[in-house]
Write a protein that holds these residues in place. Structure first.
Motif, mmCIF file in Angstrom:
data_model
loop_
_atom_site.group_PDB
_atom_site.id
_atom_site.type_symbol
_atom_site.label_atom_id
_atom_site.label_comp_id
_atom_site.label_asym_id
_atom_site.label_seq_id
_atom_site.Cartn_x
_atom_site.Cartn_y
_atom_site.Cartn_z
ATOM 1 N N ALA A 203 0.846 -1.200 0.000
ATOM 2 C CA ALA A 203 0.000 0.000 0.000
ATOM 3 C C ALA A 203 0.879 1.246 0.000
ATOM 4 C CB ALA A 203 -0.916 -0.004 1.214
ATOM 5 N N GLY A 204 0.483 2.198 -0.818
ATOM 6 C CA GLY A 204 1.270 3.412 -0.972
ATOM 7 C C GLY A 204 2.220 3.368 -2.147
ATOM 8 N N ARG B 154 -5.103 9.860 -8.274
ATOM 9 C CA ARG B 154 -4.077 8.823 -8.047
ATOM 10 C C ARG B 154 -3.670 8.119 -9.342
ATOM 11 N NH1 ARG B 154 -5.175 4.405 -5.162
ATOM 12 N NH2 ARG B 154 -7.419 4.391 -5.643
ATOM 13 N N ARG C 148 0.011 5.764 -5.231
ATOM 14 C CA ARG C 148 -0.601 5.647 -3.895
ATOM 15 C C ARG C 148 -1.636 4.525 -3.877
ATOM 16 N NH1 ARG C 148 -1.213 10.927 -5.043
ATOM 17 N NH2 ARG C 148 -3.449 10.961 -4.595
ATOM 18 N N GLN D 218 -3.891 1.380 -2.982
ATOM 19 C CA GLN D 218 -4.562 0.959 -1.764
ATOM 20 C C GLN D 218 -4.999 -0.494 -1.921
ATOM 21 O OE1 GLN D 218 -7.844 3.702 -1.722
ATOM 22 N NE2 GLN D 218 -6.532 5.511 -1.440
ATOM 23 N N SER D 219 -5.264 -1.143 -0.810
ATOM 24 C CA SER D 219 -5.680 -2.551 -0.865
ATOM 25 C C SER D 219 -6.951 -2.706 -1.697
ATOM 26 C CB SER D 219 -5.883 -3.100 0.541
ATOM 27 O OG SER D 219 -6.834 -2.328 1.255
ATOM 28 N N GLU D 220 -7.803 -1.674 -1.696
ATOM 29 C CA GLU D 220 -9.050 -1.731 -2.476
ATOM 30 C C GLU D 220 -8.795 -1.728 -3.978
ATOM 31 O OE1 GLU D 220 -8.507 -0.354 0.880
ATOM 32 O OE2 GLU D 220 -9.102 1.559 -0.041
ATOM 33 N N ASP D 221 -7.580 -1.410 -4.398
ATOM 34 C CA ASP D 221 -7.246 -1.421 -5.819
ATOM 35 C C ASP D 221 -6.886 -2.819 -6.316
ATOM 36 O OD1 ASP D 221 -5.530 1.658 -5.189
ATOM 37 O OD2 ASP D 221 -7.510 1.416 -6.123
ATOM 38 N N SER E 280 -1.650 -4.495 2.471
ATOM 39 C CA SER E 280 -1.639 -3.397 3.449
ATOM 40 C C SER E 280 -0.693 -3.698 4.598
ATOM 41 C CB SER E 280 -3.047 -3.157 3.971
ATOM 42 O OG SER E 280 -3.571 -4.346 4.524
#
Length: 123
Positions: free
Chosen positions: A14-15, A66, A84, A86-89, A123
Motif C-alpha cells: 500500500a502506498g 491517483r 498511492r 490501496q488494498s481496495e485497488d 496493506s
C-alpha cells in the motif's frame, strides 16, 4: 481484429506505484480506450478512459488524483499510471478498445478486450 495485451501488474505494498501497459496489435488512433478492473465476486468496473486523440480523459471517483491514463497512438500503447495504491485497488485490470466512443467508463462501450493483468496491493 485488434488484439490487446496488458502488462505491468504485480504485487506492491500500500502506498506504492505501478504502471500498466496495453499494447495493441494494430494502430489504435481511431479507438477510444479504457481501463477496467474486476475483483473476485465483484462486477467489472471502469477505472479510466481516454478518447481517440487523448484530449478527453475520464476517471472513476475512487481513483481520481491517483491514476493517470495516457496513450501514444504512434506506438499503439496505452498506459495506466497508478500511484498511492490501496488494498481496495487489488483486482484484475483489463484494457479495452472501441471505435464507438460513448461513455468511456461503461463496459458496454467496448467490444475489444485484453486478457488482463493482476494487481495485488497488500496493506
Amino acid at each position: 481484429r485488434v488484439q490487446l495485451v496488458e502488462s505491468g501488474g504485480g504485487s506492491v505494498q500500500a502506498g506504492g506505484n505501478l504502471t500498466l501497459s496495453c499494447v495493441a496489435s494494430e494502430f489504435i488512433f481511431d479507438y477510444c480506450m479504457g481501463w477496467f478492473r474486476q475483483a473476485p465476486g465483484k462486477e467489472r468496473e471502469g477505472v479510466a478512459g481516454i478518447s481517440t486523440g487523448g484530449g478527453r480523459k475520464t476517471y472513476a471517483d475512487s481513483v481520481k488524483g491517483r491514476f493517470t491514463v495516457s496513450r501514444d497512438n504512434a506506438k499503439s500503447v496505452v498506459w495506466l499510471q497508478m500511484n498511492r495504491l490501496q488494498s481496495e485497488d487489488t483486482a484484475m485490470y483489463y484494457c479495452a478498445a472501441s471505435r464507438q466512443c460513448g461513455r468511456l467508463l461503461t463496459v458496454d462501450t467496448y467490444n475489444l478486450w485484453g486478457q488482463g493483468t493482476q494487481v495485488t496491493v497488500s496493506s
